[in-house]
Design an enzyme around this catalytic site. Structure first.
Site, mmCIF file in Angstrom:
data_model
loop_
_atom_site.group_PDB
_atom_site.id
_atom_site.type_symbol
_atom_site.label_atom_id
_atom_site.label_comp_id
_atom_site.label_asym_id
_atom_site.label_seq_id
_atom_site.Cartn_x
_atom_site.Cartn_y
_atom_site.Cartn_z
ATOM 1 N N CYS A 2 0.703 -1.260 0.003
ATOM 2 C CA CYS A 2 0.098 0.000 -0.027
ATOM 3 C C CYS A 2 0.923 1.232 0.053
ATOM 4 O O CYS A 2 1.907 1.262 0.436
ATOM 5 C CB CYS A 2 -0.942 0.018 1.362
ATOM 6 S SG CYS A 2 -1.959 -1.606 1.323
ATOM 7 N N ARG A 27 4.432 0.314 -6.330
ATOM 8 C CA ARG A 27 4.532 -0.706 -4.775
ATOM 9 C C ARG A 27 3.623 -1.695 -5.108
ATOM 10 O O ARG A 27 3.690 -2.847 -4.092
ATOM 11 C CB ARG A 27 4.088 0.119 -3.804
ATOM 12 C CG ARG A 27 5.051 1.646 -3.408
ATOM 13 C CD ARG A 27 4.671 2.182 -2.485
ATOM 14 N NE ARG A 27 4.305 1.712 -1.130
ATOM 15 C CZ ARG A 27 5.344 2.013 -0.077
ATOM 16 N NH1 ARG A 27 6.309 2.630 -0.212
ATOM 17 N NH2 ARG A 27 4.944 1.566 1.085
ATOM 18 N N TRP A 74 -3.331 -2.416 -1.379
ATOM 19 C CA TRP A 74 -2.936 -4.013 -1.697
ATOM 20 C C TRP A 74 -3.564 -4.694 -0.655
ATOM 21 O O TRP A 74 -3.121 -4.728 0.306
ATOM 22 C CB TRP A 74 -1.459 -3.655 -1.749
ATOM 23 C CG TRP A 74 -0.749 -5.080 -2.347
ATOM 24 C CD1 TRP A 74 -0.560 -5.394 -3.691
ATOM 25 C CD2 TRP A 74 -0.332 -6.431 -1.655
ATOM 26 N NE1 TRP A 74 -0.014 -6.662 -3.918
ATOM 27 C CE2 TRP A 74 0.059 -7.277 -2.870
ATOM 28 C CE3 TRP A 74 -0.490 -6.764 -0.447
ATOM 29 C CZ2 TRP A 74 0.485 -8.479 -2.400
ATOM 30 C CZ3 TRP A 74 0.029 -8.132 -0.347
ATOM 31 C CH2 TRP A 74 0.324 -9.074 -1.203
ATOM 32 N N ASN A 100 -1.482 2.090 6.211
ATOM 33 C CA ASN A 100 -0.611 0.986 5.735
ATOM 34 C C ASN A 100 -0.150 0.221 6.752
ATOM 35 O O ASN A 100 0.039 0.529 8.175
ATOM 36 C CB ASN A 100 0.792 1.356 5.102
ATOM 37 C CG ASN A 100 0.522 2.199 3.748
ATOM 38 O OD1 ASN A 100 -0.640 2.246 3.121
ATOM 39 N ND2 ASN A 100 1.693 2.580 3.249
ATOM 40 N N GLY A 101 -0.127 -1.236 6.722
ATOM 41 C CA GLY A 101 0.182 -2.066 7.673
ATOM 42 C C GLY A 101 -1.084 -3.004 8.209
ATOM 43 O O GLY A 101 -2.094 -2.946 7.452
ATOM 44 N N GLU A 489 19.117 -15.987 -10.162
ATOM 45 C CA GLU A 489 18.480 -14.717 -10.332
ATOM 46 C C GLU A 489 17.576 -14.684 -11.594
ATOM 47 O O GLU A 489 16.681 -14.046 -12.023
ATOM 48 C CB GLU A 489 19.466 -13.602 -10.190
ATOM 49 C CG GLU A 489 19.079 -12.261 -10.569
ATOM 50 C CD GLU A 489 18.019 -11.742 -9.526
ATOM 51 O OE1 GLU A 489 17.668 -12.228 -8.639
ATOM 52 O OE2 GLU A 489 17.610 -10.485 -10.032
ATOM 53 N N LYS A 493 13.583 -13.927 -12.341
ATOM 54 C CA LYS A 493 13.400 -12.715 -13.327
ATOM 55 C C LYS A 493 12.275 -13.352 -14.202
ATOM 56 O O LYS A 493 11.244 -12.579 -14.375
ATOM 57 C CB LYS A 493 14.606 -11.891 -13.849
ATOM 58 C CG LYS A 493 15.551 -11.183 -13.135
ATOM 59 C CD LYS A 493 14.945 -10.076 -12.756
ATOM 60 C CE LYS A 493 14.200 -9.984 -11.451
ATOM 61 N NZ LYS A 493 14.816 -9.837 -10.304
ATOM 62 N N GLU A 496 9.095 -14.271 -12.323
ATOM 63 C CA GLU A 496 8.198 -13.311 -11.722
ATOM 64 C C GLU A 496 7.685 -12.217 -12.801
ATOM 65 O O GLU A 496 6.323 -11.609 -12.722
ATOM 66 C CB GLU A 496 9.060 -12.474 -10.665
ATOM 67 C CG GLU A 496 9.977 -11.399 -11.212
ATOM 68 C CD GLU A 496 10.543 -10.766 -10.034
ATOM 69 O OE1 GLU A 496 10.146 -10.380 -8.952
ATOM 70 O OE2 GLU A 496 11.804 -10.467 -9.997
ATOM 71 N N HIS A 512 21.168 -35.771 -9.868
ATOM 72 C CA HIS A 512 20.447 -35.969 -8.642
ATOM 73 C C HIS A 512 18.856 -35.859 -8.619
ATOM 74 O O HIS A 512 18.355 -36.100 -7.477
ATOM 75 C CB HIS A 512 21.161 -35.382 -7.444
ATOM 76 C CG HIS A 512 22.788 -35.779 -7.310
ATOM 77 N ND1 HIS A 512 23.347 -36.946 -7.050
ATOM 78 C CD2 HIS A 512 23.830 -34.892 -7.808
ATOM 79 C CE1 HIS A 512 24.456 -36.661 -7.205
ATOM 80 N NE2 HIS A 512 24.655 -35.793 -7.814
ATOM 81 N N LYS A 611 6.291 -4.261 -4.964
ATOM 82 C CA LYS A 611 7.603 -4.071 -4.737
ATOM 83 C C LYS A 611 8.377 -4.139 -3.312
ATOM 84 O O LYS A 611 9.350 -4.605 -3.625
ATOM 85 C CB LYS A 611 7.858 -2.379 -5.377
ATOM 86 C CG LYS A 611 9.228 -2.116 -5.232
ATOM 87 C CD LYS A 611 10.015 -2.637 -6.415
ATOM 88 C CE LYS A 611 11.523 -2.130 -6.417
ATOM 89 N NZ LYS A 611 12.433 -3.318 -7.209
HETATM 90 O O1 M6R Z 1 13.396 -4.406 -0.978
HETATM 91 P P1 M6R Z 1 14.037 -5.722 -0.759
HETATM 92 O O2 M6R Z 1 15.444 -6.032 -1.515
HETATM 93 O O3 M6R Z 1 14.279 -6.343 0.593
HETATM 94 O O4 M6R Z 1 13.246 -6.909 -1.520
HETATM 95 C C1 M6R Z 1 13.557 -8.211 -1.382
HETATM 96 C C2 M6R Z 1 12.315 -9.058 -2.417
HETATM 97 O O5 M6R Z 1 11.058 -8.748 -2.022
HETATM 98 C C3 M6R Z 1 12.696 -8.664 -3.725
HETATM 99 O O6 M6R Z 1 14.039 -8.756 -4.291
HETATM 100 C C4 M6R Z 1 11.888 -9.377 -4.921
HETATM 101 O O7 M6R Z 1 12.459 -10.713 -4.734
HETATM 102 C C5 M6R Z 1 11.957 -8.978 -6.390
HETATM 103 N N1 M6R Z 1 10.787 -8.776 -6.640
HETATM 104 C C6 M6R Z 1 12.848 -9.814 -7.135
HETATM 105 O O8 M6R Z 1 12.819 -8.996 -8.269
#
Ligand code: M6R
Length: 616
Positions: A2, A27, A74, A100-101, A489, A493, A496, A512, A611
């Site tokens: 949020c 966000r 959110w 928020n929260g 990574e 990517k 997601e 394995h 985000k």
């Molecule tokens: O803000 P942060 O680096 O702590 O966030 C960690 C993860 O939520 C963040 O890296 C997430 O995996 C991304 N969407 C990856 O692209």
């Protein structure tokens, strides 16, 4: 997750709020709303979906007023409906709140409020219209309101368990916003027209770089000309203004079709920002003063633990390799959500690095607190200036990646790796690393930005490869050694942003079990650059190839033999092995990006993701 933007000043509030909501879109959200105060009357408009839907609803209304609050939601408590969108109201619409929260005890508070209903005057109905915890908070504040809004907020919050970053306004106080924070960040910005309150600095950057960060347990009474901060016991707290060196332009797409692509292309520049002034050529070392430890204290560190989530944890894995290789210090990586609930064995010689782009990831914050409680030396490697992790750790380093707005992290990862390499070098030179090797690392680091630029030129070629593989539903990324985290990574990517199922394995582990997955319908993306594990990786790719699997290979420029093993080869410039992730990750980022575009995905805001994950 949020987002909040609020304003009180002499300018019209609505354009500031709408522009701010657009800045907060990154966000992640599913509904949005605004409330404005004009001539003692509060007007609220909310909509499910994008900010454009909200703007459309607003466009025919004359919403004046120089004080207002706005929110992107959110969903956590209650579905995605207009009724559940913020702002929420109480006192028959005279009090409005954005929050928020999560209020953990909202059920019991709601029951207690409902049982009070009989005793309340009819003009103050406790009438719940939503399923949210925030609406409960609104009525709780209303219950304690006796003409002083800030005191009502403070008293209400003394009954609350949970997290909040909130802003409240009341029709009888045309110029006052009350903000409070516990676990959910709030930033207050100021310019010559008035004051802004937001959940992060991005919506404020268009107006000012002068900000004040609220700390947990603080309440601010904000008017167009003043900010007064208190603790929850109503004691005045002196706060100072800070300067953020991000600018609004950095938070724009600058001609790129998506933030993700812009941020991938930002990498050569921001990488230089991350290392500038932080290495010493003559001494072959790095100098990261923010660690706040003397050389002797650094020599006494005998174990390093990295805590992070998602992409940051992949950067951390590269940090582990680097610390072990350059400094000979045992290092571990643990995802923060696991670390916080374990019984980690930690002592005062353990250095814990919390790595986070946002500095607001709830699990990483909790892990920081746990590590501190157990007596570790805890330091942050963070992008967002003034964020909770930056403030709660006793030192550390900003990665200087600038605002990262695409949900998929790219440039922040690169700069985390850069800072981790510098730390490994610094610790290494204080221990066993020779001047000659230290100098080689520094020299190689100084060549990286140019090699990144060359790698970015592969974008169109990679787009064609992505097109070719866009019909597959599964994909396997393989890497070994320092390139295993790169494979992880690349896989993250891809999944997601394009929603393609993907896995990542160390090449040597395939036999394995995972080899059983592969078939001509399950292509492999292998990272086979020239390093000490090259021959081993080559054998793994041969095993895959022998099973009729389609293969894309990332190989070092000049390695023509890679062609024999792959359907498609992407050639990258050679660099020192430890630095390979800084180059090798870029084609994987581009592959995921182009795939997501080809498949018509919402590249910058993938479904179900936010985000910054500020709830557990
Ligand atoms: O803000 P942060 O680096 O702590 O966030 C960690 C993860 O939520 C963040 O890296 C997430 O995996 C991304 N969407 C990856 O692209």
């Amino acid at each position: 997750m949020c987002g909040i933007i609020a304003y009180t000043g002499i300018g019209p509030a609505l354009p500031i709020l709408i522009r701010g909501l657009r800045r907060l879109e990154y966000r992640g959200y599913d509904s949005a709303g605004v409330a404005l105060l004009d001539n003692g009357l509060l007007t609220r408009i909310r909509a499910v979906g994008k900010i454009d839907v909200l703007s459309e609803k607003i466009k025919d209304q004359e919403l004046l007023g120089t004080t207002g609050i706005a929110h992107t939601r959110w969903a956590t408590h209650g579905g995605v409906t207009e009724e559940n969108a913020h702002p929420h109201t109480a006192l028959g619409g005279k009090l409005m709140i954005v929050h928020n929260g999560i209020i953990e005890n909202y059920r019991e508070l709601k029951e207690s409020l409902l049982s009070d209903v009989q005793s309340l005057p009819p003009e103050e109905p406790v009438d719940f219209k939503s399923q949210t915890d925030t609406e409960v908070l609104a009525h709780l504040i209303a219950k304690h309101y006796q003409g002083d809004l800030r005191r009502a907020v403070e008293t209400a919050l003394s009954h609350v368990r949970g997290t909040y970053g909130l802003v409240v306004m009341h029709a009888d106080h045309p110029d006052i916003l009350v903000a409070a924070r516990m676990g959910s960040p709030l930033v207050i910005g100021m310019d010559s027209t008035g004051h802004y309150i937001a959940s992060d600095a991005t919506p404020i950057l268009a107006y000012t770089n002068k900000v004040m960060f609220l700390d947990d347990g603080e309440v601010a009474e904000v008017t167009s000309t003043s900010v007064k901060t208190y603790n929850l016991h109503d004691e005045y707290v002196e706060k100072h203004l800070e300067h953020i060196d991000w600018d609004e332009k950095q938070a724009e797409r600058q001609g790129f079709s998506h933030f993700m692509l812009k941020e991938i292309f930002d990498q050569p520049t921001v990488f230089q920002d991350a290392i500038r002034g932080r290495y010493n050529i003559a001494e072959g070392t790095a100098q990261l003063g923010g660690i706040n430890l003397t050389d002797n204290q650094m020599r006494e560190i005998n174990r390093v633990i990295f805590i992070a989530c998602g992409t940051a944890s992949h950067a951390a894995m590269i940090g582990k390799y680097a610390f072990e290789r350059l400094a000979g210090i045992p290092a571990e990586v643990e995802v923060a959500s696991e670390f916080r609930y374990r019984d980690p064995v930690i002592d005062t010689h353990t250095l814990v690095f919390a790595i986070s782009q946002s500095g607001e990831t709830a699990d990483t914050i909790a892990a920081v607190r746990e590590a501190k409680r157990r007596g570790a030396v805890v330091r942050g490697i963070v992008n967002a200036v003034g964020s909770t992790i930056a403030r709660e750790t006793d030192g550390g380093t900003y990665i200087h990646a600038g605002p990262e707005l695409a949900v998929a992290s790219t440039k922040a990862y690169t700069n985390m790796v850069a800072v981790l390499l510098l730390y490994a070098l610094q610790f290494g030179r204080l221990r066993r690393l020779s001047l000659a090797t230290g100098t080689r690392v520094v020299d190689a680091l100084r060549e990286v930005a140019e090699k990144m630029k060359q790698t970015l030129q592969l974008s169109e070629e990679i787009k064609k490869i992505a097109q070719k593989y866009s019909g597959y539903r599964d994909m396997m990324f393989l890497g070994r050694g320092i390139n295993f985290p790169v494979a992880l990574e690349g896989s993250l990517k891809l999944k997601e942003t394009s929603y393609i199922h993907s896995e990542a394995y160390p090449g040597g582990e395939m036999k394995h079990g995972a080899l059983a997955l592969l078939s001509p319908d399950f292509p492999v993306f292998g990272i086979m650059t020239k390093n000490q594990l090259y021959e081993k990786m080559r054998s793994n790719i041969e095993e895959v190839r022998a099973r009729g699997v389609n293969v894309i290979l990332l190989a070092t420029e000049g390695d023509s033999s890679a062609q024999e093993l792959a359907d498609d080869v992407i050639y990258v410039p050679e660099t020192m092995e430890l630095l390979e992730p800084l180059i090798n990750t870029i084609p994987l980022q581009l592959f995921a990006y182009h795939m997501a575009v080809i498949l018509g995905r919402d590249v910058d805001r993938p479904r179900n993701l936010a985000k910054s994950v500020t709830v557990e």
